[in-house]
Write an enzyme that holds these catalytic residues in place. Structure first.
Site, mmCIF file in Angstrom:
data_model
loop_
_atom_site.group_PDB
_atom_site.id
_atom_site.type_symbol
_atom_site.label_atom_id
_atom_site.label_comp_id
_atom_site.label_asym_id
_atom_site.label_seq_id
_atom_site.Cartn_x
_atom_site.Cartn_y
_atom_site.Cartn_z
ATOM 1 N N CYS A 62 -5.491 -2.225 3.695
ATOM 2 C CA CYS A 62 -4.953 -3.193 2.737
ATOM 3 C C CYS A 62 -3.726 -3.785 3.417
ATOM 4 C CB CYS A 62 -4.583 -2.514 1.428
ATOM 5 S SG CYS A 62 -3.652 -3.582 0.315
ATOM 6 N N CYS B 216 -0.651 -4.621 0.680
ATOM 7 C CA CYS B 216 0.104 -3.493 0.103
ATOM 8 C C CYS B 216 -0.521 -2.228 0.661
ATOM 9 C CB CYS B 216 0.196 -3.561 -1.417
ATOM 10 S SG CYS B 216 -1.287 -4.013 -2.327
ATOM 11 N N SER B 217 -1.132 -1.392 -0.190
ATOM 12 C CA SER B 217 -1.761 -0.173 0.332
ATOM 13 C C SER B 217 -2.900 0.262 -0.574
ATOM 14 C CB SER B 217 -0.735 0.954 0.451
ATOM 15 O OG SER B 217 0.304 0.574 1.309
ATOM 16 N N CYS B 218 -3.705 -0.695 -1.042
ATOM 17 C CA CYS B 218 -4.789 -0.375 -1.969
ATOM 18 C C CYS B 218 -5.746 0.633 -1.341
ATOM 19 C CB CYS B 218 -5.544 -1.650 -2.336
ATOM 20 S SG CYS B 218 -4.510 -2.817 -3.232
#
Lengths: 212, 223
Positions: free
Chosen positions: A117, A120-122
């Site tokens: 991601c 962000c950090s999905c």
């Protein structure tokens, strides 16, 4: 809806940012927020303990490993998973926050899948738990899309020269689960034994399944 | 232009450092930061897109020097003030006043159900898909929020103005560009779109490599 949200209130001198009012040391910053929200009656420290216990002890990559091992063992399950993973994993009880929409992508000799991601950090929490530090790092977010082979080498993985890489940048609420290739020499293994070979990184695509 | 968080393809970040699978939280305060953020979110004063945008709105120098959970803390503090849940004075240490939202507090007994429920983003409402798998499309250029200057969008810069091919349609999903700014959910068809790495990067690591992104219909037009 307050007008301020039309444009978030942060685009001014950084000394005006509310977050700058918190203590400089990160652990104290968290403590200050927790204390303030608790004193205002907005959070319950016991609920925080429960949330932490959930992600430390109840939800983690063992969930995803079960899904992969079943896909390796049962062609009908594999077919259903590739068709509609959201439904299949929900039927196993793996649903919830950050895993509301799931797509399974299968590695083959022709194509290796890898998930990132960049914005962000999905990450598929109900299947893999909280993302590892490296998944949330600038280095991974910046480089996985442009230089996936370099990144794989940092994980000790070298793909065959004729394998294509498809990187999945999780830009929406769809979460991707990589089905790694099943190791040779595991014919007839039980689902539970197979699941032991399925690492977290192999389900993100930065690793391969363990060899038996 | 988008913001500092939009780092896909950037040079200069150094190696990725793998870590063992059993390390969930590196520090006790990381766990606490996660839990405070989720519990505060349960008050219902903002949505996921707003919380993402709050982190993206950190000044670039803060975003770059903060660790992951420090970004969460900063985004949360800013949101709490922006939504009127706490005051700047309270954040600075003044004695807090009781909150009218206290009856929404997430109780320990509600945690399992709240986490299991999640927040699906698919919606029945919205337009019919204008594109089908195999269609060639070009993405918006520049990557930007079409409603609000500097606003939230999920089109990364590296994929702006690029030609890709629809792989699949996920149905209608909440449009983050609207939802992050209180403009309603405005659901639209969401597609997985595949791009040739050679188009994105000029010189790909290997010919034939691909990158896919999930992109909303309004980000796309026929190529």
């Amino acid at each position: 809806m307050r007008a301020s949200l039309q444009c978030m209130p942060h685009d001014h001198h950084d000394h005006d940012d509310p977050h700058a009012l918190l203590p400089p040391e990160p652990a104290l910053r968290v403590k200050a927020l927790e204390t303030l929200l608790t004193r205002k009656g907005l959070i319950d420290p016991a609920a925080l303990d429960e949330i932490i216990d959930t992600y430390e002890n109840k939800i983690g990559p063992k969930n995803g490993a079960q899904v992969v091992a079943r896909a390796w063992s049962d062609p009908e399950f594999r077919g259903a998973l590739l068709e509609d993973a959201t439904k299949v994993v929900a039927d196993l009880g793996y649903f919830g926050r950050q895993g509301e929409h799931v797509v399974a992508v299968e590695n083959t000799e022709d194509q290796h899948n890898m998930v990132v991601c960049t914005l962000c950090s999905c990450y598929p929490w109900p299947l893999l738990g909280i993302p590892p530090g490296w998944y949330k790092s600038d280095a991974y977010r910046a480089r996985a899309v442009r230089a996936p082979r370099e990144v794989l080498a940092e994980f000790g993985v070298t793909l065959p020269a004729d394998t294509r890489i498809r990187v999945w940048d999780s830009t929406a609420e769809v979460r991707y689960l990589v089905i790694p290739m099943r190791p040779d020499g595991t014919e007839g293994w039980s689902v539970d034994d197979l699941a032991q070979l399925v690492t977290r990184d192999s389900m993100i695509g930065t690793g391969l399944a363990r060899q038996p | 232009m988008t913001r500092v968080h939009d780092m896909g393809g950037r040079f200069g970040d150094g190696p990725v450092v793998p870590e063992p699978e059993d390390e969930v939280f590196h520090e006790a305060w990381h766990a606490r930061a996660l839990a405070v953020t989720l519990a505060a979110g349960a008050l219902g004063q903002w949505n996921l897109d707003m919380s993402r945008h709050a982190r993206e709105c950190l000044a670039p120098k803060d975003y770059s020097r903060f660790s992951y959970y420090e970004k969460w803390m900063a985004g949360l503090a800013d949101l709490l003030v922006a939504r009127g849940v706490v005051t700047r004075a309270e954040l600075a240490g003044e004695d807090p006043a009781p909150s009218p939202l206290a009856d929404r507090k997430l109780a320990a007994g509600q945690v399992a159900a709240a986490l299991a429920k999640g927040g699906p983003a698919d919606r029945d409402a919205g337009p019919a898909p204008a594109f089908a798998p195999g269609d060639r499309l070009v993405t918006r250029l520049p990557a930007r929020n079409a409603f609000v200057p500097g606003g939230h969008t999920r089109l990364p810069s590296y994929a702006a103005g690029q030609v890709g091919t629809i792989l699949r349609c996920h149905g209608n999903h909440v449009l983050p560009d609207a939802n992050a700014h209180g403009l309603g959910e405005q659901p639209e068809p969401l597609y997985s779109v595949v791009f040739d790495a050679a188009d994105l990067w000029g010189a790909p690591e290997r010919a034939g490599d691909e990158v896919t992104l999930d992109l909303w219909q309004s980000y796309l037009r026929p190529a």
